[in-house]
Write a protein that holds these residues in place. Structure first.
Motif, mmCIF file in Angstrom:
data_model
loop_
_atom_site.group_PDB
_atom_site.id
_atom_site.type_symbol
_atom_site.label_atom_id
_atom_site.label_comp_id
_atom_site.label_asym_id
_atom_site.label_seq_id
_atom_site.Cartn_x
_atom_site.Cartn_y
_atom_site.Cartn_z
ATOM 1 N N ALA A 44 30.004 29.089 36.365
ATOM 2 C CA ALA A 44 31.430 29.372 36.491
ATOM 3 C C ALA A 44 31.716 30.024 37.842
ATOM 4 O O ALA A 44 31.008 30.933 38.268
ATOM 5 C CB ALA A 44 31.888 30.276 35.359
ATOM 6 N N VAL A 45 32.719 29.532 38.531
ATOM 7 C CA VAL A 45 33.154 30.162 39.775
ATOM 8 C C VAL A 45 34.265 31.141 39.461
ATOM 9 O O VAL A 45 35.024 30.955 38.505
ATOM 10 C CB VAL A 45 33.624 29.113 40.803
ATOM 11 N N GLU A 46 34.343 32.168 40.254
ATOM 12 C CA GLU A 46 35.296 33.229 39.970
ATOM 13 C C GLU A 46 36.134 33.542 41.194
ATOM 14 O O GLU A 46 35.748 33.251 42.328
ATOM 15 C CB GLU A 46 34.557 34.493 39.521
ATOM 16 N N ARG A 82 26.704 29.666 43.641
ATOM 17 C CA ARG A 82 26.591 31.126 43.653
ATOM 18 C C ARG A 82 27.765 31.796 42.949
ATOM 19 O O ARG A 82 27.882 33.015 42.961
ATOM 20 C CB ARG A 82 26.504 31.628 45.091
ATOM 21 N N GLY A 83 28.665 30.991 42.383
ATOM 22 C CA GLY A 83 29.818 31.532 41.683
ATOM 23 C C GLY A 83 31.007 31.800 42.567
ATOM 24 O O GLY A 83 31.997 32.382 42.129
ATOM 25 N N PRO A 232 35.132 36.995 54.595
ATOM 26 C CA PRO A 232 35.681 38.317 54.298
ATOM 27 C C PRO A 232 35.972 38.475 52.809
ATOM 28 O O PRO A 232 36.118 37.482 52.094
ATOM 29 C CB PRO A 232 36.977 38.363 55.120
ATOM 30 N N PRO A 233 36.022 39.726 52.332
ATOM 31 C CA PRO A 233 36.351 39.951 50.923
ATOM 32 C C PRO A 233 37.695 39.332 50.557
ATOM 33 O O PRO A 233 38.614 39.283 51.397
ATOM 34 C CB PRO A 233 36.402 41.479 50.807
ATOM 35 N N ALA A 234 37.819 38.867 49.329
ATOM 36 C CA ALA A 234 39.068 38.281 48.865
ATOM 37 C C ALA A 234 40.166 39.346 48.867
ATOM 38 O O ALA A 234 39.945 40.482 48.446
ATOM 39 C CB ALA A 234 38.908 37.694 47.473
ATOM 40 N N GLY A 235 41.328 38.967 49.384
ATOM 41 C CA GLY A 235 42.433 39.906 49.470
ATOM 42 C C GLY A 235 43.167 40.053 48.154
ATOM 43 O O GLY A 235 43.015 39.280 47.242
#
Length: 235
Positions: A44-46, A82-83, A232-235
């Motif tokens: 599952a991707v998140e 890697r999800g 970059p981290p998800a905003g």
């Protein structure tokens, strides 16, 4: 034609360069180990979709490969395994020099449905094959990196190397430009992204120029950590 595609082997040698649905028998549980379960279970991707623009030449365009065998496509699969909810857009054009990339970058960015979370910038090999001087290549990269900086898009630079037969000074200037540009523009860097395959002829097509699907798989495995780290981290 050799000048229209990135000649990996030049670099390599120079650097040495269904059936019936009624009765389907289930395999006993003891015949399926953990690794096999992992391969047949969808991961599952998140999170929100992360858009990555793979901008480059024939190495990204997947020259000589099936549609799903190119670097952007295999990279997307690896990221999703890697999800990570990754969408990798293939913006590779065979034969592109850094000057050609510079000319089409803004148009390509404007054509995207949403601003990319990351641009992977892979160019320069065709400059070398055409004997374009490193200062011209540098100027084209600077223009592209400034465009991406103005749009606040992070960059991962895929570095290349010059073979020694181009001369010591050319080699020094060309090899140095990726690291220097990465530092100047605060871009992530893979110093030489063909490192894992360039000495293995079995990982190239019969033309001895472009990677096989297996070669691309090796490149993805070798660089997916760099891509994930540059995202970059998800905003």
């Amino acid at each position: 034609m050799l000048l229209r595609h990135l000649s990996i082997m030049v670099i390599a040698f120079s650097l040495a360069a269904c059936g019936n649905s009624g009765d389907v028998a289930e395999a006993p549980a003891t015949e399926i180990d953990g690794a096999e379960v992992a391969t047949i279970t969808e991961i599952a991707v998140e999170g929100p979709e992360r858009r990555i623009l793979a901008f480059g030449d024939s190495l990204f365009a997947g020259y000589g490969l099936e549609e799903q065998q190119g670097y952007p496509e295999q990279l997307e699969d690896a990221m999703r395994a890697r999800g990570i909810n990754a969408r990798v857009i293939d913006a590779g054009v065979s034969g592109d020099t850094s000057a050609a990339g510079r000319q089409r970058l803004a148009f390509t960015l404007d054509a995207q449905a949403a601003k990319p979370d990351l641009v992977i910038l892979e160019l320069g090999g065709n400059d070398m094959l055409r004997g374009i001087q490193p200062d011209q290549t540098r100027a084209n990269f600077e223009a592209m990196l400034e465009e991406l900086r103005d749009r606040e898009i992070p960059v991962l630079l895929m570095g290349m190397r010059s073979p020694p037969n181009y001369g010591e000074e050319y080699q020094r200037q060309f090899d140095a430009l990726y690291g220097e540009l990465a530092q100047e523009y605060d871009a992530a860097l893979v110093p030489f992204w063909l490192e894992s395959i360039y000495e293995d002829q079995s990982l190239f097509l019969d033309d001895r120029i472009h990677p096989t699907a297996e070669g691309i798989t090796e490149l993805v495995e070798d660089t997916v950590d760099d891509v994930e780290a540059a995202l970059p981290p998800a905003g």
